[in-house]
Design a protein around this motif. Structure first.
Motif, PDB file in Angstrom:
ATOM      1  N   PRO A   1       0.835  -1.213   0.000  1.00 32.87           N
ATOM      2  CA  PRO A   1       0.000   0.000   0.000  1.00 32.87           C
ATOM      3  C   PRO A   1       0.866   1.258   0.000  1.00 32.87           C
ATOM      4  O   PRO A   1       2.054   1.208   0.327  1.00 32.87           O
ATOM      5  N   ASP A   2       0.257   2.372  -0.346  1.00 30.78           N
ATOM      6  CA  ASP A   2       0.991   3.641  -0.352  1.00 30.78           C
ATOM      7  C   ASP A   2       1.421   4.066   1.043  1.00 30.78           C
ATOM      8  O   ASP A   2       2.402   4.788   1.207  1.00 30.78           O
ATOM      9  N   GLU A   3       0.671   3.650   2.045  1.00 30.22           N
ATOM     10  CA  GLU A   3       1.013   3.953   3.431  1.00 30.22           C
ATOM     11  C   GLU A   3       0.969   2.673   4.236  1.00 30.22           C
ATOM     12  O   GLU A   3       0.095   1.834   4.030  1.00 30.22           O
ATOM     13  N   LEU A   4       1.912   2.534   5.135  1.00 32.71           N
ATOM     14  CA  LEU A   4       1.952   1.380   6.028  1.00 32.71           C
ATOM     15  C   LEU A   4       1.524   1.808   7.418  1.00 32.71           C
ATOM     16  O   LEU A   4       1.602   2.990   7.779  1.00 32.71           O
ATOM     17  N   ASP A   5       1.104   0.857   8.210  1.00 35.46           N
ATOM     18  CA  ASP A   5       0.769   1.111   9.599  1.00 35.46           C
ATOM     19  C   ASP A   5       1.995   1.731  10.271  1.00 35.46           C
ATOM     20  O   ASP A   5       3.119   1.265  10.061  1.00 35.46           O
ATOM     21  N   PRO A   6       1.811   2.766  11.069  1.00 35.62           N
ATOM     22  CA  PRO A   6       2.969   3.411  11.719  1.00 35.62           C
ATOM     23  C   PRO A   6       3.815   2.449  12.552  1.00 35.62           C
ATOM     24  O   PRO A   6       5.002   2.699  12.767  1.00 35.62           O
ATOM     25  N   ASP A   7       3.229   1.342  13.013  1.00 36.11           N
ATOM     26  CA  ASP A   7       3.985   0.361  13.795  1.00 36.11           C
ATOM     27  C   ASP A   7       4.811  -0.569  12.918  1.00 36.11           C
ATOM     28  O   ASP A   7       5.675  -1.285  13.430  1.00 36.11           O
ATOM     29  N   ASP A   8       4.561  -0.555  11.617  1.00 33.29           N
ATOM     30  CA  ASP A   8       5.330  -1.395  10.694  1.00 33.29           C
ATOM     31  C   ASP A   8       6.745  -0.829  10.619  1.00 33.29           C
ATOM     32  O   ASP A   8       6.931   0.364  10.359  1.00 33.29           O
ATOM     33  N   PRO A   9       7.768  -1.661  10.873  1.00 39.88           N
ATOM     34  CA  PRO A   9       9.143  -1.135  10.856  1.00 39.88           C
ATOM     35  C   PRO A   9       9.576  -0.601   9.482  1.00 39.88           C
ATOM     36  O   PRO A   9      10.548   0.143   9.390  1.00 39.88           O
ATOM     37  N   ARG A  10       8.851  -0.949   8.445  1.00 34.27           N
ATOM     38  CA  ARG A  10       9.186  -0.455   7.103  1.00 34.27           C
ATOM     39  C   ARG A  10       8.610   0.926   6.819  1.00 34.27           C
ATOM     40  O   ARG A  10       8.969   1.561   5.828  1.00 34.27           O
ATOM     41  N   ALA A  11       7.703   1.407   7.661  1.00 39.33           N
ATOM     42  CA  ALA A  11       6.989   2.663   7.392  1.00 39.33           C
ATOM     43  C   ALA A  11       7.918   3.850   7.130  1.00 39.33           C
ATOM     44  O   ALA A  11       7.734   4.566   6.140  1.00 39.33           O
ATOM     45  N   PRO A  12       8.923   4.117   7.970  1.00 41.46           N
ATOM     46  CA  PRO A  12       9.795   5.269   7.682  1.00 41.46           C
ATOM     47  C   PRO A  12      10.580   5.089   6.383  1.00 41.46           C
ATOM     48  O   PRO A  12      10.831   6.050   5.661  1.00 41.46           O
ATOM     49  N   HIS A  13      10.955   3.842   6.079  1.00 42.83           N
ATOM     50  CA  HIS A  13      11.700   3.574   4.853  1.00 42.83           C
ATOM     51  C   HIS A  13      10.817   3.746   3.624  1.00 42.83           C
ATOM     52  O   HIS A  13      11.295   4.190   2.580  1.00 42.83           O
ATOM     53  N   LEU A  14       9.529   3.415   3.778  1.00 46.75           N
ATOM     54  CA  LEU A  14       8.599   3.622   2.671  1.00 46.75           C
ATOM     55  C   LEU A  14       8.444   5.113   2.377  1.00 46.75           C
ATOM     56  O   LEU A  14       8.359   5.512   1.214  1.00 46.75           O
ATOM     57  N   ASP A  15       8.455   5.924   3.425  1.00 50.68           N
ATOM     58  CA  ASP A  15       8.397   7.380   3.218  1.00 50.68           C
ATOM     59  C   ASP A  15       9.613   7.863   2.421  1.00 50.68           C
ATOM     60  O   ASP A  15       9.489   8.707   1.522  1.00 50.68           O
ATOM     61  N   VAL A  16      10.784   7.331   2.723  1.00 55.37           N
ATOM     62  CA  VAL A  16      12.003   7.694   1.985  1.00 55.37           C
ATOM     63  C   VAL A  16      11.878   7.216   0.542  1.00 55.37           C
ATOM     64  O   VAL A  16      12.236   7.946  -0.392  1.00 55.37           O
ATOM     65  N   TYR A  17      11.350   6.014   0.348  1.00 54.97           N
ATOM     66  CA  TYR A  17      11.143   5.472  -0.999  1.00 54.97           C
ATOM     67  C   TYR A  17      10.222   6.400  -1.811  1.00 54.97           C
ATOM     68  O   TYR A  17      10.511   6.711  -2.964  1.00 54.97           O
ATOM     69  N   HIS A  18       9.134   6.855  -1.185  1.00 56.82           N
ATOM     70  CA  HIS A  18       8.211   7.781  -1.874  1.00 56.82           C
ATOM     71  C   HIS A  18       8.892   9.114  -2.175  1.00 56.82           C
ATOM     72  O   HIS A  18       8.662   9.712  -3.228  1.00 56.82           O
ATOM     73  N   TRP A  19       9.730   9.580  -1.265  1.00 52.92           N
ATOM     74  CA  TRP A  19      10.465  10.827  -1.493  1.00 52.92           C
ATOM     75  C   TRP A  19      11.392  10.692  -2.693  1.00 52.92           C
ATOM     76  O   TRP A  19      11.460  11.579  -3.545  1.00 52.92           O
ATOM     77  N   LEU A  20      12.109   9.568  -2.767  1.00 53.07           N
ATOM     78  CA  LEU A  20      12.990   9.324  -3.918  1.00 53.07           C
ATOM     79  C   LEU A  20      12.190   9.265  -5.214  1.00 53.07           C
ATOM     80  O   LEU A  20      12.613   9.791  -6.246  1.00 53.07           O
ATOM     81  N   THR A  21      11.024   8.626  -5.156  1.00 56.98           N
ATOM     82  CA  THR A  21      10.149   8.530  -6.332  1.00 56.98           C
ATOM     83  C   THR A  21       9.706   9.918  -6.766  1.00 56.98           C
ATOM     84  O   THR A  21       9.744  10.251  -7.958  1.00 56.98           O
ATOM     85  N   TRP A  22       9.303  10.740  -5.796  1.00 55.46           N
ATOM     86  CA  TRP A  22       8.870  12.101  -6.112  1.00 55.46           C
ATOM     87  C   TRP A  22      10.015  12.911  -6.718  1.00 55.46           C
ATOM     88  O   TRP A  22       9.840  13.626  -7.699  1.00 55.46           O
ATOM     89  N   MET A  23      11.210  12.780  -6.108  1.00 54.32           N
ATOM     90  CA  MET A  23      12.375  13.528  -6.597  1.00 54.32           C
ATOM     91  C   MET A  23      12.686  13.134  -8.049  1.00 54.32           C
ATOM     92  O   MET A  23      12.940  13.989  -8.897  1.00 54.32           O
ATOM     93  N   GLN A  24      12.642  11.841  -8.319  1.00 54.76           N
ATOM     94  CA  GLN A  24      12.923  11.348  -9.666  1.00 54.76           C
ATOM     95  C   GLN A  24      11.855  11.829 -10.653  1.00 54.76           C
ATOM     96  O   GLN A  24      12.167  12.314 -11.739  1.00 54.76           O
ATOM     97  N   ASP A  25      10.585  11.752 -10.260  1.00 53.72           N
ATOM     98  CA  ASP A  25       9.498  12.181 -11.135  1.00 53.72           C
ATOM     99  C   ASP A  25       9.577  13.678 -11.401  1.00 53.72           C
ATOM    100  O   ASP A  25       9.381  14.120 -12.536  1.00 53.72           O
ATOM    101  N   SER A  26       9.887  14.456 -10.393  1.00 49.79           N
ATOM    102  CA  SER A  26      10.016  15.907 -10.566  1.00 49.79           C
ATOM    103  C   SER A  26      11.116  16.239 -11.567  1.00 49.79           C
ATOM    104  O   SER A  26      10.958  17.140 -12.403  1.00 49.79           O
ATOM    105  N   LEU A  27      12.211  15.509 -11.500  1.00 45.73           N
ATOM    106  CA  LEU A  27      13.309  15.742 -12.438  1.00 45.73           C
ATOM    107  C   LEU A  27      12.922  15.311 -13.859  1.00 45.73           C
ATOM    108  O   LEU A  27      13.232  16.006 -14.826  1.00 45.73           O
ATOM    109  N   VAL A  28      12.227  14.193 -13.963  1.00 38.76           N
ATOM    110  CA  VAL A  28      11.759  13.749 -15.287  1.00 38.76           C
ATOM    111  C   VAL A  28      10.874  14.814 -15.918  1.00 38.76           C
ATOM    112  O   VAL A  28      10.988  15.120 -17.107  1.00 38.76           O
ATOM    113  N   GLN A  29       9.985  15.402 -15.117  1.00 43.10           N
ATOM    114  CA  GLN A  29       9.044  16.402 -15.640  1.00 43.10           C
ATOM    115  C   GLN A  29       9.765  17.617 -16.234  1.00 43.10           C
ATOM    116  O   GLN A  29       9.346  18.134 -17.269  1.00 43.10           O
ATOM    117  N   VAL A  30      10.843  18.077 -15.606  1.00 45.05           N
ATOM    118  CA  VAL A  30      11.544  19.249 -16.143  1.00 45.05           C
ATOM    119  C   VAL A  30      12.454  18.872 -17.311  1.00 45.05           C
ATOM    120  O   VAL A  30      12.833  19.749 -18.096  1.00 45.05           O
TER     121      VAL A  30
END
Length: 191
Positions: free
Chosen positions: A159-188
């Motif tokens: 899922p796009d968001e994990l339960d806050p107790d899931d140990p992967r949750a903070p890493h998923l946020d970083v993964y989404h940030w990297l995805t956003w950064m990459q997409d933003s660069l592709v757009q320009v």
């Protein structure tokens, strides 16, 4: 991090953004980790007498056992696909192709990651890239995303968001940030 922007200057097109010190630290750490994996893989390649005589570099002929490295350096084809298609390709084809091409693939990935490390201010700040550097960033960011996604078990059912107790949750946020950064660069980069 700010959205990437495209600026025309006397020296040519530049792509600009800005990141804070924490973002720069996270990105530098992730890129350094991926580069370390790739360097270790490169250094583990067996020495080949023929390669030493001819100057032709060869790499490992076996797939990496580390899941993140296997994602970054996949087989050229899946043997089960060849069998399903009735193709009688030699089962050693992946090993031969890997041995011949893996050194160059690793070099390209190391170069892309190095460009990120050279252009991200250690303490945060403005990031200004040439078109060539922007292409390297796209490649390097993709490698980091693939390695991180594999490490934390991202798949089509995640899922796009994990339960806050899931140990992967903070890493998923970083993964989404990297995805956003990459997409933003592709757009320009798009014309």
């Amino acid at each position: 991090m700010r959205t990437w922007s495209r600026k025309n200057s006397l020296s040519g097109v530049k792509f600009r953004s800005e990141m804070d010190a924490r973002e720069a630290s996270v990105l530098r750490s992730l890129v350094t980790s991926v580069l370390s994996l790739l360097e270790e893989r490169s250094e583990s390649a067996p020495q080949d007498d023929l390669a030493e005589l001819t100057g032709l570099r060869t790499g490992n002929s076996t797939a990496p056992t580390d899941a993140a490295l296997a994602r970054l350096l996949p087989d050229f084809f899946k043997p089960e696909d060849a069998i399903a298609d009735g193709d009688a390709r030699d089962s050693n084809a992946n090993g031969a192709l890997r041995s011949l091409h893996e050194p160059d693939i690793i070099d390209a990935k190391l170069q892309a990651g190095s460009v990120i490390l050279q252009t991200v201010p250690a303490e945060g700040g403005k990031v200004v890239l040439t078109p060539e550097q922007a292409d390297a960033w796209l490649s390097g960011l993709n490698d980091v995303r693939l390695a991180l996604g594999t490490t934390i078990g991202i798949d089509a059912d995640t899922p796009d968001e994990l339960d806050p107790d899931d140990p992967r949750a903070p890493h998923l946020d970083v993964y989404h940030w990297l995805t956003w950064m990459q997409d933003s660069l592709v757009q320009v980069l798009l014309p």
